[in-house]
Structure formats: C-alpha cells, structure tokens
Scaffold this motif. Structure first.
Motif, PDB file in Angstrom:
ATOM      1  N   THR A 209       0.837  -1.213   0.000  1.00  0.00           N
ATOM      2  CA  THR A 209       0.000   0.000   0.000  1.00  0.00           C
ATOM      3  C   THR A 209       0.870   1.261   0.000  1.00  0.00           C
ATOM      4  O   THR A 209       0.939   1.978   1.000  1.00  0.00           O
ATOM      5  CB  THR A 209      -0.918  -0.003   1.240  1.00  0.00           C
ATOM      6  OG1 THR A 209      -0.093  -0.210   2.414  1.00  0.00           O
ATOM      7  CG2 THR A 209      -1.962  -1.095   1.161  1.00  0.00           C
ATOM      8  N   PRO A 210       1.555   1.551  -1.129  1.00  0.00           N
ATOM      9  CA  PRO A 210       2.494   2.682  -1.142  1.00  0.00           C
ATOM     10  C   PRO A 210       1.842   4.069  -1.210  1.00  0.00           C
ATOM     11  O   PRO A 210       2.506   5.070  -0.948  1.00  0.00           O
ATOM     12  CB  PRO A 210       3.333   2.429  -2.401  1.00  0.00           C
ATOM     13  CG  PRO A 210       2.458   1.612  -3.286  1.00  0.00           C
ATOM     14  CD  PRO A 210       1.595   0.787  -2.393  1.00  0.00           C
ATOM     15  N   PHE A 211       0.542   4.134  -1.565  1.00  0.00           N
ATOM     16  CA  PHE A 211      -0.060   5.445  -1.840  1.00  0.00           C
ATOM     17  C   PHE A 211      -0.697   6.108  -0.619  1.00  0.00           C
ATOM     18  O   PHE A 211      -1.033   7.291  -0.657  1.00  0.00           O
ATOM     19  CB  PHE A 211      -1.111   5.334  -2.954  1.00  0.00           C
ATOM     20  CG  PHE A 211      -0.590   4.667  -4.190  1.00  0.00           C
ATOM     21  CD1 PHE A 211       0.603   5.086  -4.772  1.00  0.00           C
ATOM     22  CD2 PHE A 211      -1.255   3.605  -4.769  1.00  0.00           C
ATOM     23  CE1 PHE A 211       1.107   4.469  -5.910  1.00  0.00           C
ATOM     24  CE2 PHE A 211      -0.761   2.981  -5.901  1.00  0.00           C
ATOM     25  CZ  PHE A 211       0.422   3.408  -6.473  1.00  0.00           C
ATOM     26  N   PHE A 212      -0.881   5.340   0.449  1.00  0.00           N
ATOM     27  CA  PHE A 212      -1.540   5.896   1.645  1.00  0.00           C
ATOM     28  C   PHE A 212      -1.113   5.027   2.814  1.00  0.00           C
ATOM     29  O   PHE A 212      -1.263   3.805   2.762  1.00  0.00           O
ATOM     30  CB  PHE A 212      -3.066   5.859   1.461  1.00  0.00           C
ATOM     31  CG  PHE A 212      -3.817   6.841   2.306  1.00  0.00           C
ATOM     32  CD1 PHE A 212      -4.052   8.135   1.855  1.00  0.00           C
ATOM     33  CD2 PHE A 212      -4.298   6.475   3.562  1.00  0.00           C
ATOM     34  CE1 PHE A 212      -4.760   9.044   2.633  1.00  0.00           C
ATOM     35  CE2 PHE A 212      -5.006   7.382   4.341  1.00  0.00           C
ATOM     36  CZ  PHE A 212      -5.246   8.673   3.883  1.00  0.00           C
TER      37      PHE A 212
ATOM     38  N   PHE B 105      -8.019   2.831  -2.467  1.00  0.00           N
ATOM     39  CA  PHE B 105      -6.631   2.369  -2.353  1.00  0.00           C
ATOM     40  C   PHE B 105      -6.513   0.997  -1.691  1.00  0.00           C
ATOM     41  O   PHE B 105      -5.422   0.465  -1.550  1.00  0.00           O
ATOM     42  CB  PHE B 105      -5.800   3.361  -1.533  1.00  0.00           C
ATOM     43  CG  PHE B 105      -5.523   4.677  -2.210  1.00  0.00           C
ATOM     44  CD1 PHE B 105      -5.476   4.776  -3.595  1.00  0.00           C
ATOM     45  CD2 PHE B 105      -5.307   5.825  -1.460  1.00  0.00           C
ATOM     46  CE1 PHE B 105      -5.213   5.991  -4.211  1.00  0.00           C
ATOM     47  CE2 PHE B 105      -5.047   7.050  -2.073  1.00  0.00           C
ATOM     48  CZ  PHE B 105      -5.005   7.132  -3.454  1.00  0.00           C
TER      49      PHE B 105
ATOM     50  N   THR C 197       4.664  -0.974   4.310  1.00  0.00           N
ATOM     51  CA  THR C 197       5.022  -0.590   2.942  1.00  0.00           C
ATOM     52  C   THR C 197       5.763   0.733   2.991  1.00  0.00           C
ATOM     53  O   THR C 197       5.304   1.679   3.633  1.00  0.00           O
ATOM     54  CB  THR C 197       3.756  -0.441   2.076  1.00  0.00           C
ATOM     55  OG1 THR C 197       3.079  -1.701   2.006  1.00  0.00           O
ATOM     56  CG2 THR C 197       4.106   0.009   0.669  1.00  0.00           C
TER      57      THR C 197
ATOM     58  N   PRO D  43       6.412   4.177   1.764  1.00  0.00           N
ATOM     59  CA  PRO D  43       5.516   5.015   0.957  1.00  0.00           C
ATOM     60  C   PRO D  43       6.129   5.454  -0.374  1.00  0.00           C
ATOM     61  O   PRO D  43       7.345   5.550  -0.515  1.00  0.00           O
ATOM     62  CB  PRO D  43       5.267   6.240   1.851  1.00  0.00           C
ATOM     63  CG  PRO D  43       5.572   5.776   3.236  1.00  0.00           C
ATOM     64  CD  PRO D  43       6.671   4.767   3.085  1.00  0.00           C
ATOM     65  N   LYS D  44       5.260   5.717  -1.328  1.00  0.00           N
ATOM     66  CA  LYS D  44       5.685   6.237  -2.634  1.00  0.00           C
ATOM     67  C   LYS D  44       6.417   7.558  -2.417  1.00  0.00           C
ATOM     68  O   LYS D  44       6.018   8.373  -1.590  1.00  0.00           O
ATOM     69  CB  LYS D  44       4.459   6.461  -3.529  1.00  0.00           C
ATOM     70  CG  LYS D  44       4.853   6.926  -4.912  1.00  0.00           C
ATOM     71  CD  LYS D  44       3.671   7.146  -5.832  1.00  0.00           C
ATOM     72  CE  LYS D  44       4.193   7.610  -7.197  1.00  0.00           C
ATOM     73  NZ  LYS D  44       3.123   7.888  -8.137  1.00  0.00           N
TER      74      LYS D  44
ATOM     75  N   ASP E 202       8.135   3.026  -7.755  1.00  0.00           N
ATOM     76  CA  ASP E 202       7.207   4.164  -7.641  1.00  0.00           C
ATOM     77  C   ASP E 202       6.619   4.516  -9.001  1.00  0.00           C
ATOM     78  O   ASP E 202       5.421   4.782  -9.124  1.00  0.00           O
ATOM     79  CB  ASP E 202       7.934   5.389  -7.059  1.00  0.00           C
ATOM     80  CG  ASP E 202       8.211   5.262  -5.565  1.00  0.00           C
ATOM     81  OD1 ASP E 202       7.719   4.298  -4.937  1.00  0.00           O
ATOM     82  OD2 ASP E 202       8.924   6.129  -5.014  1.00  0.00           O
TER      83      ASP E 202
ATOM     84  N   SER F  75       4.131   1.757 -10.122  1.00  0.00           N
ATOM     85  CA  SER F  75       3.097   1.419  -9.121  1.00  0.00           C
ATOM     86  C   SER F  75       3.275   0.008  -8.562  1.00  0.00           C
ATOM     87  O   SER F  75       2.366  -0.824  -8.584  1.00  0.00           O
ATOM     88  CB  SER F  75       1.682   1.583  -9.705  1.00  0.00           C
ATOM     89  OG  SER F  75       1.442   2.930  -9.990  1.00  0.00           O
TER      90      SER F  75
ATOM     91  N   GLY G 158       5.056  -2.211  -5.060  1.00  0.00           N
ATOM     92  CA  GLY G 158       5.262  -1.987  -3.634  1.00  0.00           C
ATOM     93  C   GLY G 158       6.561  -2.557  -3.105  1.00  0.00           C
ATOM     94  O   GLY G 158       7.099  -3.543  -3.620  1.00  0.00           O
TER      95      GLY G 158
END
Length: 369
Positions: A133-136, A158, A199, A201-202, A252, A255, A257
């Motif tokens: 879950t890199p986006f949040f 997400f 994870t 994060p991005k 990143d 997309s 992880g």
C-alpha cells in the motif's frame, strides 16, 4: 485403514531460488537446513576461483566462480563486481525462477521473543504474495496481515493495494551501520524485535540491505543491479544501497510496492570499521549528491517496463551524476551492459550456460627457473 497425511510442499518450492555470495565454506547452511533444503541454491563464489568452496551435503545447488562468470558473460562480465558482495547479482541474472531470496553467509536463524526459530524465507514469501500500500500509509502497518485491517479514514479506492516487488528483512544482533557509526558504537547490538511489516511510501527512498532480501524477479529483476563495487572501483559497500535507490524509483514509477520489517535474521559478524571506512568514504561523501538526484528523478511516461526505466536511469546517472565524478560515467555504462546481459540470459538457455558443479581446476603456473 487411515492414510498417512500428505506432506505439505514448502511454499513456492519450484518458483524460488536462494542466492548466496561467498568466499568461504558454507557451514552456515547447516543451521538453515530445515528451511532452505527444499529450495535450489545459486552460490556465487567471489575472490580466487581456484579455491574450493565446501557446501554441506544434501543441498541442491549451482556454484559459479569468476571463471564461470567470464565464460558465460564474455566481455559483459565487466559489469559484475569482484571482491564485493555485489557479485551476488550474477546469481539474479542466471536464476530461471520467478522469485529470489538472497542472504549473506554470516547470517543465522534468529528467534522471536517466544524463543521460536524464525523461518525468514516463509515470511518473505508471505510479504511478496500479499499486496502493498504505497499510496496511503496505514497506521496499523500491513493491513493484509492476519488480525489487522485498514483503519478508519483509509480511502476505499486504495484498499486493493498493488503487487509487492520487494521484501526487505531486518536483523538482530550486529547492526548494519556505516563505518563512522560503527567506530563510535562498537558494542551496540540490536535487540529490539518489532513485530511489524510496512510498505515504504511512494516518493520515499530507504537504505536497502542485501543480507536478508527477497524480490519478484518478473516485476523488478532488471533493476536489482548491485553496481560496480570492490576491486578496481573507488567505492564498496554501497552495492545494495544503489540497487535499493534504483529499484525504489522504478517501483514508484510502475506502481509496485516495497515492504520492510519482518522477517528478522541473526547477523553474527561485525566487519572491520577501518576496512569499511576505506571502502565507504567516497560513498559517504557522494551520497549527499546521489540522494537529491534520486529524489528528483522523473521517468518519462513511455518507460513502461523495468528495462526501459533502467536504461533511462542510466542515461540520467551519466548526465547528472557524471559531473560529480567520472566513476558515475563508468557506472552508467555498466548499468546499460547489465541490461544487455539480462536480455541475453533471460532468453532460452544455451547448452554452454551450465555452471561447473565443482570449481574449475587450472593448470599450475610454471615454477620460476
């Protein structure tokens, strides 16, 4: 009459290789036998190719030494480091499996706080098979773990997550410090076991350690190049860092992880901080330029594969880091050579690609008259 229970096959038994770089006999495998024996090992022997490396009986393995690397890659062998653990990435090149786990030969089985031995490989497999879950950021860390979930306020759009490309494990006992930190904290030991996976994060870089690492070769393999380090190079001990920065920027962009945390291994041997300082000092100096470079890298939209991303990264390394030191021109070229070797070796195997199961015996040198 009751039938005996069907034996449970180890997870991903036929889809995963274990890659080990070494200069010594692999007695450490005895401790890992219950966990590693079902899997195929790829051993990359660094240093003197005439030295015999002993592997405990009962393991299924291929052993490659420098002569094999030169024979299989020809002129492209120049991209594989010598006298540095970066040589492990040759094992990634020749692996025919979807997943790779790599470990150093001074790493042993750790125990959790209850005293139970930790099957590091099994945990890496769990990490790689679950989404990331890199986006949040989920404040309960990995929401896909048993007994956890997404917390209130986590966007539903997400929650499906993305495929996990890299699983980065941690270590107990000897910390993974740079030489200056080693020098001021010679007796420090890591005794904290944190029961968590998260994870990364991005947009966030991290220092990747190669001694307890697994990845999905199909998703990120071509970015797992450990650079030009060691013999003949002005830098060492930044091999895994380099691979970590490159692969994270590409994850990143595509997309994918990256997970870090469990599993732990027991890191048994502290390397010499004075020797390390000699290898690292240029990296410590250069990283103040390297990190901003990776933080600002933008990969064009047409970079839709890891290979395309990596070649673009090589170009930018030469353009933007080349002025820092001529080494980065050389490294950029080696990154391109690595991708060429990757393309060559991931094609159907040729008959002459077989490793020597026993080290090559060379003719003795003539005695001086």
């Amino acid at each position: 009459m009751a039938h005996p229970p069907t034996p449970i096959s180890p997870p991903l038994k036929d889809e995963l290789d274990i890659v080990i770089p070494t200069i010594r006999n692999l007695d450490f495998l005895e401790m890992w036998r219950p966990f590693f024996q079902p899997y195929h090992l790829i051993i990359v022997q660094d240093g003197d190719p005439t030295k015999t490396i002993r592997v405990p009986d009962g393991f299924d393995y291929e052993l490659y030494n420098r002569n094999d690397i030169n024979r299989i890659l020809g002129p492209k062998a120049s991209c594989i480091s010598f006298k540095d653990s970066a040589c492990r990435c040759f094992g990634f090149l020749v692996s025919k499996k979807k997943y790779v786990f790599t470990i150093d030969d001074d790493c042993f089985v750790a125990k959790d706080p209850t005293g139970k031995e930790i099957n590091a490989l099994e945990q890496h497999i769990k990490n790689l098979l679950m989404p990331a879950t890199p986006f949040f950021f989920n404040t309960l860390y990995d929401p896909f773990r048993e007994g956890a979930d997404f917390v209130r306020g986590y966007p539903f759009s997400f929650r499906e997550g993305v495929p996990t490309a890299i699983s980065h494990g941690l270590w107990l006992n000897i910390p993974d410090y740079d030489a200056p930190t080693q020098l001021v904290k010679p007796l420090e030991r890591n005794t904290r076991y944190v029961d968590a996976v998260m994870t990364v994060p991005k947009g966030t870089l991290f220092p990747m350690c190669g001694m307890n690492l697994a990845f999905n070769k199909e998703l990120i393999g071509p970015a797992m190049y450990f650079g030009l380090m060691g013999d003949g190079q002005p830098i060492g001990r930044y091999d895994d860092m380099w691979a970590g920065w490159c692969s994270k920027v590409i994850c990143d962009h595509l997309s994918l992880g990256v997970k870090t945390g469990l599993p732990y291994i027991w890191h048994s041997k502290a390397s010499n901080p004075f020797v390390n300082l000699k290898k690292e000092y240029k990296g410590i100096y250069w990283q103040e330029e390297i990190i901003p470079f990776f933080q600002s890298v933008v990969l064009p939209r047409e970079c839709t594969t890891v290979q395309k991303c990596y070649l673009e990264l090589a170009k930018q390394v030469k353009e933007k880091l080349g002025p820092v030191d001529p080494y980065f021109q050389k490294l950029g070229d080696a990154m391109v050579t690595w991708i060429e070797a990757w393309e060559e070796l991931t094609a159907p195997p040729q008959a002459n690609d077989q490793p020597t199961k026993t080290p090559i015996k060379e003719e003795p040198s003539p005695k001086p008259k």
